[in-house]
Structure formats: C-alpha cells, structure tokens
Design a protein around this motif. Structure first.
Motif, short mmCIF file in Angstrom:
data_model
loop_
_atom_site.label_atom_id
_atom_site.label_comp_id
_atom_site.label_asym_id
_atom_site.label_seq_id
_atom_site.Cartn_x
_atom_site.Cartn_y
_atom_site.Cartn_z
N HIS A 95 0.82 -1.21 0.00
CA HIS A 95 0.00 0.00 0.00
C HIS A 95 0.86 1.26 0.00
O HIS A 95 0.50 2.27 -0.61
CB HIS A 95 -0.95 0.00 1.20
CG HIS A 95 -1.99 -1.07 1.14
ND1 HIS A 95 -2.82 -1.37 2.21
CD2 HIS A 95 -2.35 -1.91 0.14
CE1 HIS A 95 -3.62 -2.36 1.86
NE2 HIS A 95 -3.36 -2.70 0.61
N THR A 96 1.99 1.20 0.68
CA THR A 96 2.91 2.34 0.67
C THR A 96 3.45 2.58 -0.73
O THR A 96 3.45 3.71 -1.23
CB THR A 96 4.08 2.10 1.65
OG1 THR A 96 3.56 1.91 2.97
CG2 THR A 96 5.05 3.27 1.64
N LEU A 97 3.94 1.53 -1.38
CA LEU A 97 4.54 1.67 -2.70
C LEU A 97 3.51 1.98 -3.78
O LEU A 97 3.86 2.57 -4.81
CB LEU A 97 5.31 0.39 -3.05
CG LEU A 97 6.55 0.12 -2.19
CD1 LEU A 97 7.18 -1.21 -2.57
CD2 LEU A 97 7.56 1.25 -2.33
N ALA A 102 2.78 1.81 -10.10
CA ALA A 102 1.89 0.67 -10.32
C ALA A 102 2.73 -0.60 -10.42
O ALA A 102 3.96 -0.56 -10.48
CB ALA A 102 1.08 0.87 -11.60
N GLY A 103 2.07 -1.75 -10.44
CA GLY A 103 2.75 -3.02 -10.64
C GLY A 103 3.30 -3.67 -9.40
O GLY A 103 4.12 -4.59 -9.50
N ILE A 112 8.02 -8.44 -1.71
CA ILE A 112 7.26 -7.46 -2.48
C ILE A 112 7.93 -7.30 -3.83
O ILE A 112 9.14 -7.07 -3.92
CB ILE A 112 7.18 -6.10 -1.75
CG1 ILE A 112 6.68 -6.31 -0.32
CG2 ILE A 112 6.27 -5.14 -2.51
CD1 ILE A 112 5.32 -6.96 -0.20
N TYR A 113 7.12 -7.41 -4.87
CA TYR A 113 7.62 -7.36 -6.24
C TYR A 113 7.06 -6.16 -6.99
O TYR A 113 5.92 -5.75 -6.75
CB TYR A 113 7.25 -8.64 -6.99
CG TYR A 113 8.31 -9.72 -6.94
CD1 TYR A 113 8.93 -10.05 -5.74
CD2 TYR A 113 8.68 -10.41 -8.09
CE1 TYR A 113 9.91 -11.03 -5.70
CE2 TYR A 113 9.64 -11.40 -8.06
CZ TYR A 113 10.25 -11.71 -6.85
OH TYR A 113 11.22 -12.67 -6.82
N TRP A 114 7.90 -5.64 -7.90
CA TRP A 114 7.43 -4.72 -8.93
C TRP A 114 7.55 -5.49 -10.25
O TRP A 114 8.65 -5.84 -10.66
CB TRP A 114 8.27 -3.45 -8.97
CG TRP A 114 7.94 -2.57 -10.14
CD1 TRP A 114 6.84 -1.78 -10.29
CD2 TRP A 114 8.73 -2.38 -11.32
NE1 TRP A 114 6.88 -1.13 -11.50
CE2 TRP A 114 8.03 -1.49 -12.16
CE3 TRP A 114 9.95 -2.90 -11.75
CZ2 TRP A 114 8.52 -1.09 -13.40
CZ3 TRP A 114 10.43 -2.51 -12.99
CH2 TRP A 114 9.72 -1.61 -13.80
N ASP A 171 10.22 9.74 5.36
CA ASP A 171 8.89 9.99 4.83
C ASP A 171 8.22 8.67 4.45
O ASP A 171 7.05 8.44 4.78
CB ASP A 171 8.97 10.91 3.62
CG ASP A 171 7.60 11.18 3.01
OD1 ASP A 171 6.75 11.79 3.70
OD2 ASP A 171 7.37 10.79 1.85
N VAL A 172 8.97 7.79 3.79
CA VAL A 172 8.41 6.50 3.39
C VAL A 172 8.10 5.65 4.62
O VAL A 172 7.06 4.99 4.69
CB VAL A 172 9.39 5.76 2.45
CG1 VAL A 172 8.85 4.37 2.10
CG2 VAL A 172 9.60 6.57 1.17
N LEU A 173 8.97 5.70 5.63
CA LEU A 173 8.73 4.96 6.87
C LEU A 173 7.44 5.43 7.54
O LEU A 173 6.64 4.61 8.02
CB LEU A 173 9.91 5.13 7.81
CG LEU A 173 9.77 4.47 9.19
CD1 LEU A 173 9.66 2.96 9.05
CD2 LEU A 173 10.97 4.83 10.08
#
Length: 254
Positions: A95-97, A102-103, A112-114, A171-173
């Motif tokens: 959900h963060t990414l 997308a993807g 977790i994959y892109w 910020d991402v954390l």
C-alpha cells in the motif's frame, strides 16, 4: 488510510548508523530486559549482516535504502494464526509503494515485487508465549535509492530505478507505519477483520491469475494459485486439477 477517529501513535524510533541486524538489535534489547514498547522501530543506515528468510542475505548500500525492524505485540493471536502478521506487514509495504508506482504485488509469503523484480524483503520472527504470539519482530528491507546491485541476487530493483526519483526514507517509513497501523487495527478491532485481511492479501498476490512454472522436490510443473490457507500454506492447482499444499521453502517460483 489511517482512521481519523484514532490518533496516530508516534512510535519510538531508535536510529543507528550501523548494526549487524535491526532484528538482532531488538532481540538483544529484549534479552537484556531493556524492553522496548509495542511500536518501537529500530532503523539503521547500514546492516552489516542484513538477513532475509533463513539462508538468504539482503544487499543494501549504506544510506540508500530503508532498513528497519518493528516490535509488534499482537492482541490475543494464536500461534497457528501468526500468518496474519506476514499479511499485515506485506500489505502495508504494498500500500505504501502503490502511492509511487503501479505493478506492486506480494510474492508469497511476504516478498514485495514490482512486475517480476524484487523491491522488498522481510524477516518476521515471532516470540511465543504459550500457544500465542507474545511479540513479533518484523524486519523489512526496502530498496529506495540504490541504483547498482552487486550481489548475485537475480532480480533486485529499487523505487528510484522505477521512477527516476529520490526518496526520503523517513517519509516512506512514516507512510508505511500509518498503513501498518490501519491494517493492524482493522484486523484486531473488527469481527470480520481476519477475513478482510486475507481477501486483500490474496487479491494482491504475485501470479494471482493464470498458470506459471514452479519447482518442488519432484521437479518442475505448471500450476495456478488455488488459495492460501489461514496458517499460510500455499495451494497450487496443476493443469490436471491436482492441488498440492506447500510450506515455505517447499516450492520455488521459476
């Protein structure tokens, strides 16, 4: 998103320049009776012995990525339902990414994959109290700004490589922690919380649709994902309709 009626708990953050492993750091603090509280986060600019799942290591260039561990004290969680923790941790990263690209999918159990490349790995270590999970240490390594990977890992990618942007790890954390708390309370506070969490996890799975190649102790085969059991076992359905049940490390994605 976080519940507007629930004030966000600001976690205690222990920030280190370097440590062998943020999971190990938390374990040592607990063993020394220097007991961190629920929600404590240990983050490090560099982990000299960063670990993935058993037998794996995690490559992370110093200061370029987000490497941290969270101490989570679940509420009345039976040990045979501890896979909920893996689901919450994986979905909170997804959900963060999703905000940035997308993807993004979850490769069972919690990578977790892109698309077909790995952007995040985690190591979850549960500490049991009788038949329940008393505490869980959730270690996460998220590739943010690293652009060159030198290990023999087959398919790493970073968010910076995907988008061409640079990201602030703090910020991402913070965004990740909001998603984690929302998923945690959604599971703990609602009668149907476990079912809702499980459905979201299955919907987010890598290779959720269609037949794909796998390998187990008997060789290679093609199968589709038939489901995930509450205890975390993967169910694969072969083209002849035969369904097999796998624990982690018993099957490989090819």
């Amino acid at each position: 998103m976080s519940d507007p009626q629930r004030p966000l708990h600001v976690p205690r953050i222990i920030r280190l320049h370097e440590t062998e492993s943020t999971n190990r750091y938390l374990q040592d603090r607990l063993a020394d009776d220097d007991v961190p509280t629920d929600g404590t986060i240990v983050m490090s600019d560099f982990q000299s012995g960063g670990r993935g799942q058993p037998g794996n290591s995690w490559e992370s260039e110093a200061g370029q990525n987000l490497t941290f561990s969270l101490l989570y004290e679940p509420r009345a969680m039976p040990a045979n339902r501890s896979f909920r923790i893996s689901q919450i941790a994986a979905l909170s990263v997804k959900h963060t990414l999703d905000r940035y690209t997308a993807g993004i999918t979850v490769k069972w159990p919690n990578d977790i994959y892109w698309n077909d490349r790995k952007i995040c790995g985690m190591l979850i270590e549960n500490l049991l109290e009788g038949s329940a999970v008393g505490r869980s240490i959730i270690g996460i390594g998220l590739n943010l700004n690293q652009t060159v990977f030198r290990s023999d890992a087959p398919n790493p990618v970073s968010l910076a490589q995907i988008t061409g942007q640079h990201y602030d790890p703090m910020d991402v954390l913070g965004r990740w922690y909001e998603h984690f708390q929302a998923l945690r309370h959604g599971m703990e506070d609602n009668v149907d919380g476990e079912t809702t969490l499980h459905q979201a996890y299955v919907h987010a799975l890598y290779r959720r649709d269609g037949f794909h190649p796998y390998a187990d102790a008997n060789g290679t085969f093609e199968a589709s994902i038939a489901g995930i059991e509450p205890a975390g076992y993967l169910l694969l359905s072969r083209r002849d309709g035969q369904v097999a049940r796998y624990a982690f490390k018993e099957v490989r994605f090819l």
